[in-house]
Write an enzyme that holds these catalytic residues in place. Structure first.
Site, PDB file in Angstrom:
ATOM      1  N   GLU A  80       0.815  -1.211   0.000  1.00  0.00           N
ATOM      2  CA  GLU A  80       0.000   0.000   0.000  1.00  0.00           C
ATOM      3  C   GLU A  80       0.852   1.265   0.000  1.00  0.00           C
ATOM      4  OE1 GLU A  80      -3.076  -0.092  -0.547  1.00  0.00           O
ATOM      5  OE2 GLU A  80      -3.464  -2.231  -0.195  1.00  0.00           O
ATOM      6  N   ARG A  90     -18.317  -0.811   4.770  1.00  0.00           N
ATOM      7  CA  ARG A  90     -19.309  -1.457   3.899  1.00  0.00           C
ATOM      8  C   ARG A  90     -19.959  -2.637   4.605  1.00  0.00           C
ATOM      9  NH1 ARG A  90     -19.158  -5.851   0.902  1.00  0.00           N
ATOM     10  NH2 ARG A  90     -16.903  -6.111   1.162  1.00  0.00           N
ATOM     11  N   CYS A 143      -8.341  -2.310   7.856  1.00  0.00           N
ATOM     12  CA  CYS A 143      -6.957  -2.275   7.363  1.00  0.00           C
ATOM     13  C   CYS A 143      -6.472  -0.835   7.231  1.00  0.00           C
ATOM     14  CB  CYS A 143      -6.860  -2.990   6.013  1.00  0.00           C
ATOM     15  SG  CYS A 143      -7.028  -4.787   6.117  1.00  0.00           S
ATOM     16  N   HIS A 167      -1.313  -5.920   1.681  1.00  0.00           N
ATOM     17  CA  HIS A 167      -2.482  -6.784   1.566  1.00  0.00           C
ATOM     18  C   HIS A 167      -2.114  -8.100   0.887  1.00  0.00           C
ATOM     19  CE1 HIS A 167      -5.600  -3.527   2.343  1.00  0.00           C
ATOM     20  NE2 HIS A 167      -6.053  -4.571   3.013  1.00  0.00           N
TER      21      HIS A 167
END
Length: 214
Positions: A80, A90, A143, A167
């Site tokens: 990342e 979500r 995360c 990830h």
């Protein structure tokens, strides 16, 4: 010896396992030469996850922190680039919380860049024969919450530490009966070892293409 803290997450969203924790635990058990590694499992819970991370940093006093998480649907190891100051769930976290458009750190900057050599880490994983790429988003779930919290801690209190987020895809046993990419945990652990070794020896990142058009 370079002291490195590795973190992964406990399972969430009905999954029996979380490959990030499995891979982190394996990577820390056999760290690269010259590295002393510690592994800590974080709960997939807003707030509590960063509290556990902060306590682990205080306990282990690392020079480098590499946090890992599961990115179901991604086909490769993704290092990342940036963490953003927003929690926008979500799905519920493991404690049932679903924050919407809330800051990770009230009053904090909009974003922080990783202080790991992101592109050099990607290159090292690829050189080891594993798929990897730069990711431009860590999402807005737990995360990213942990990644931003870590970056803010480094920027405001612990400038001597370098850290970032990686990830990993689903493990093969998670995708039986559904069409999703996966990567064996042993390979994800090997990728994390390459990332740790690269971060330990690299201060200046590669100048190489790693952007995206969307």
């Amino acid at each position: 010896m370079t002291r490195v803290l590795l973190t992964g997450f406990a399972p969430f969203d009905g999954e029996a396992v979380n490959p990030s924790w499995q891979a982190v635990r394996a990577a820390a058990a056999e760290p690269p030469a010259g590295v002393e590694a510690f592994a800590v499992e974080l709960p997939c819970v807003y707030g509590a996850s960063f509290a556990v991370l902060r306590a682990a940093i205080e306990d282990t006093r690392p020079e480098i922190v590499v946090c890992a998480g599961q990115a179901g649907g991604r086909p490769d190891i993704t290092v990342e680039r940036v963490a953003i100051n927003v929690d926008d769930a979500r799905i519920p976290d493991a404690a049932g919380a679903e924050p919407i458009d809330e800051p990770v750190v009230p009053g904090g900057p909009a974003a922080y860049f990783s202080t790991l050599p992101v592109k050099a880490c990607v290159a090292a994983v690829r050189a080891a024969g594993l798929p990897a790429s730069v990711s431009q988003t860590a999402g807005t779930f737990v995360c990213n919450h942990v990644f931003y919290g870590l970056a803010h801690l480094i920027a405001t209190e612990l400038p001597g530490i370098r850290g970032g987020f990686v990830h990993v895809p689903y493990a093969p046993e998670q995708v039986t009966g559904r069409s999703q990419p996966s990567l064996p945990v042993a390979e994800a652990a090997r990728a994390l070892r390459e990332i740790v070794a690269t971060a330990a020896r690299t201060r200046t990142d590669l100048r190489a293409a790693g952007g995206a058009t969307h």
